[in-house]
Design an enzyme around this catalytic site. Structure first.
Site, PDB file in Angstrom:
ATOM      1  N   LYS A 137       2.944  -6.292  38.998  1.00  0.00           N
ATOM      2  CA  LYS A 137       1.559  -6.151  38.230  1.00  0.00           C
ATOM      3  C   LYS A 137       0.787  -7.611  38.724  1.00  0.00           C
ATOM      4  O   LYS A 137      -0.332  -7.512  39.319  1.00  0.00           O
ATOM      5  CB  LYS A 137       1.536  -5.936  36.988  1.00  0.00           C
ATOM      6  CG  LYS A 137       2.621  -4.852  36.511  1.00  0.00           C
ATOM      7  CD  LYS A 137       2.470  -4.694  35.003  1.00  0.00           C
ATOM      8  CE  LYS A 137       3.117  -6.021  34.131  1.00  0.00           C
ATOM      9  NZ  LYS A 137       4.537  -6.008  34.351  1.00  0.00           N
ATOM     10  N   ARG A 172       0.326  -2.762  25.257  1.00  0.00           N
ATOM     11  CA  ARG A 172       1.736  -2.560  25.437  1.00  0.00           C
ATOM     12  C   ARG A 172       2.205  -1.864  24.401  1.00  0.00           C
ATOM     13  O   ARG A 172       3.589  -1.646  24.318  1.00  0.00           O
ATOM     14  CB  ARG A 172       2.399  -4.128  25.588  1.00  0.00           C
ATOM     15  CG  ARG A 172       3.104  -4.695  27.077  1.00  0.00           C
ATOM     16  CD  ARG A 172       3.499  -6.166  26.607  1.00  0.00           C
ATOM     17  NE  ARG A 172       4.340  -6.497  27.336  1.00  0.00           N
ATOM     18  CZ  ARG A 172       3.938  -7.506  28.255  1.00  0.00           C
ATOM     19  NH1 ARG A 172       2.999  -7.718  28.551  1.00  0.00           N
ATOM     20  NH2 ARG A 172       5.052  -8.130  28.865  1.00  0.00           N
ATOM     21  N   ARG A 218      11.922 -15.449  40.659  1.00  0.00           N
ATOM     22  CA  ARG A 218      10.469 -15.773  40.244  1.00  0.00           C
ATOM     23  C   ARG A 218      10.025 -17.189  40.200  1.00  0.00           C
ATOM     24  O   ARG A 218      10.900 -17.811  39.195  1.00  0.00           O
ATOM     25  CB  ARG A 218       9.664 -14.694  39.295  1.00  0.00           C
ATOM     26  CG  ARG A 218       8.280 -15.067  38.814  1.00  0.00           C
ATOM     27  CD  ARG A 218       7.687 -13.954  38.142  1.00  0.00           C
ATOM     28  NE  ARG A 218       8.063 -13.585  37.025  1.00  0.00           N
ATOM     29  CZ  ARG A 218       7.691 -12.685  36.362  1.00  0.00           C
ATOM     30  NH1 ARG A 218       6.921 -11.953  36.819  1.00  0.00           N
ATOM     31  NH2 ARG A 218       8.033 -12.441  35.046  1.00  0.00           N
ATOM     32  N   ARG A 233      13.358  -7.846  26.928  1.00  0.00           N
ATOM     33  CA  ARG A 233      12.097  -7.398  27.486  1.00  0.00           C
ATOM     34  C   ARG A 233      12.045  -5.907  27.966  1.00  0.00           C
ATOM     35  O   ARG A 233      11.217  -5.187  27.775  1.00  0.00           O
ATOM     36  CB  ARG A 233      11.500  -8.373  28.717  1.00  0.00           C
ATOM     37  CG  ARG A 233      11.393  -9.739  27.936  1.00  0.00           C
ATOM     38  CD  ARG A 233      11.390 -10.689  29.285  1.00  0.00           C
ATOM     39  NE  ARG A 233      10.223 -10.900  30.208  1.00  0.00           N
ATOM     40  CZ  ARG A 233      10.167 -11.474  31.001  1.00  0.00           C
ATOM     41  NH1 ARG A 233      11.146 -11.996  31.589  1.00  0.00           N
ATOM     42  NH2 ARG A 233       9.352 -11.324  31.866  1.00  0.00           N
ATOM     43  N   ARG A 251       9.957 -19.418  34.739  1.00  0.00           N
ATOM     44  CA  ARG A 251       9.734 -19.114  33.428  1.00  0.00           C
ATOM     45  C   ARG A 251      11.082 -19.111  32.424  1.00  0.00           C
ATOM     46  O   ARG A 251      11.914 -18.635  32.867  1.00  0.00           O
ATOM     47  CB  ARG A 251       9.084 -17.815  33.201  1.00  0.00           C
ATOM     48  CG  ARG A 251       7.647 -17.780  33.329  1.00  0.00           C
ATOM     49  CD  ARG A 251       6.868 -16.437  33.659  1.00  0.00           C
ATOM     50  NE  ARG A 251       7.175 -15.480  32.430  1.00  0.00           N
ATOM     51  CZ  ARG A 251       6.728 -14.172  32.238  1.00  0.00           C
ATOM     52  NH1 ARG A 251       6.141 -13.731  33.338  1.00  0.00           N
ATOM     53  NH2 ARG A 251       6.885 -13.552  31.453  1.00  0.00           N
TER      54      ARG A 251
END
Ligand code: ADP
Ligand code: AMP
Length: 245
Positions: free
Chosen positions: A45, A120, A159, A203, A192
């Site tokens: 996203k 969400r 990431r 998650r 992160r």
């Protein structure tokens, strides 16, 4: 010359002013668009958002980025959100609805918005509908970044992000020119705290239990476009463009 937000426009290089002017002129002919990007963590996203944002002159509102900024600045909102975020759980609906409501007032959202990571939960979706109804507008399209869970661990653990801008890189799939350095600003990238295999599990659980029903909510309204988010970034961009044309 007039000053704006503490910036003296006389100090801004002419080339930057001209570029911004041309951008605004081009944007005037674009139709308004209100988009939602839904997908599990790592589905792409944040990678696709800047491309859509530039193409349609929209603002990009990523609740995760806003919450991380609040946590870093230790604001009251950040203090409330931190514990849930560290555990990979969702923060309360009221907290995120409040920040989205406020963020949508920005001038950069005049042509519409890309909501990334919001809503969400179905409660958030209902509250968003109320918010938009009061403004006499509605969501035009929901892009569903459909992808198998098994692909996400490698994406998430590789990431690297540039915290101030939210730009994301991947050590294997989208490496920066210099390892761990942002291509645009030369500032350091970070990983992160919640981008670990263990936190990803919670998650994903939150995604399947609380966010997948949001896809059904919008499917009933007939505005969902499903993307093959496992494809390479350029192919996903092509699918996005097709869905929005
Ligand atoms: P999200 O915003 O949905 O959590 P990101 O856009 O940050 O996901 O992407 C997660 C990671 O995967 C990033 O490191 C990004 O560079 C990488 N990535 C994004 N899209 C793709 C893709 N289509 N193929 C491979 N890697 C991707
Ligand atoms: P993200 O950057 O989208 O992966 O979000 C990071 C974390 O921020 C999530 O795991 C949640 O704890 C929190 N968060 C972001 N957006 C929302 C939202 N719309 N509702 C609840 N929590 C959120």
């Amino acid at each position: 010359m007039a000053s704006n937000g503490g910036v003296d426009l006389a100090d801004v290089p002419s080339v930057d002013l001209m570029t911004e002017l041309l951008r605004r002129m081009k944007c005037q002919s674009k139709p308004d668009k209100r988009l939602i990007l839904i997908g599990p963590p790592g589905s792409g996203k944040g990678t696709q958002s800047p491309i859509i944002k530039d193409e349609y002159c929209l603002c990009h509102l990523a609740t995760g980025d806003m919450l991380r900024a609040a946590v870093a600045a230790k604001t009251p909102l950040g203090v409330k959100a931190k514990e849930a975020m560290d555990k990979g759980e969702l923060v309360s609906d009221d907290l995120v609805v409040g920040i989205i409501d406020e963020a949508m007032k920005k001038p950069s959202c005049q042509k519409g918005f890309i909501l990334d990571g919001f809503p969400r939960t179905v409660v958030q979706a209902e509250k968003l509908d109320d918010m938009l109804q009061k403004k006499g507008v509605k969501v035009d399209k929901v892009l569903n970044f459909a992808i198998d869970d098994t692909i996400l661990e490698e994406r998430i653990t590789g990431r690297w992000i540039h915290l101030p801008s939210g730009r994301s890189y991947h050590s294997k799939f989208a490496p920066p020119k210099i390892p761990e350095i942002d291509d645009v600003t030369g500032e350091p990238l970070i990983q992160r705290k919640d981008d670990t295999a263990a936190v990803l599990k919670s998650r994903l659980e939150a995604f399947h239990r609380q966010t997948e029903p949001v896809i059904d909510y919008y499917t009933k309204k007939g505005i969902v476009a499903e993307l093959h988010a496992e494809k390479p970034p350029k192919e996903v961009t092509a699918e996005v463009q097709k869905a929005l044309s």
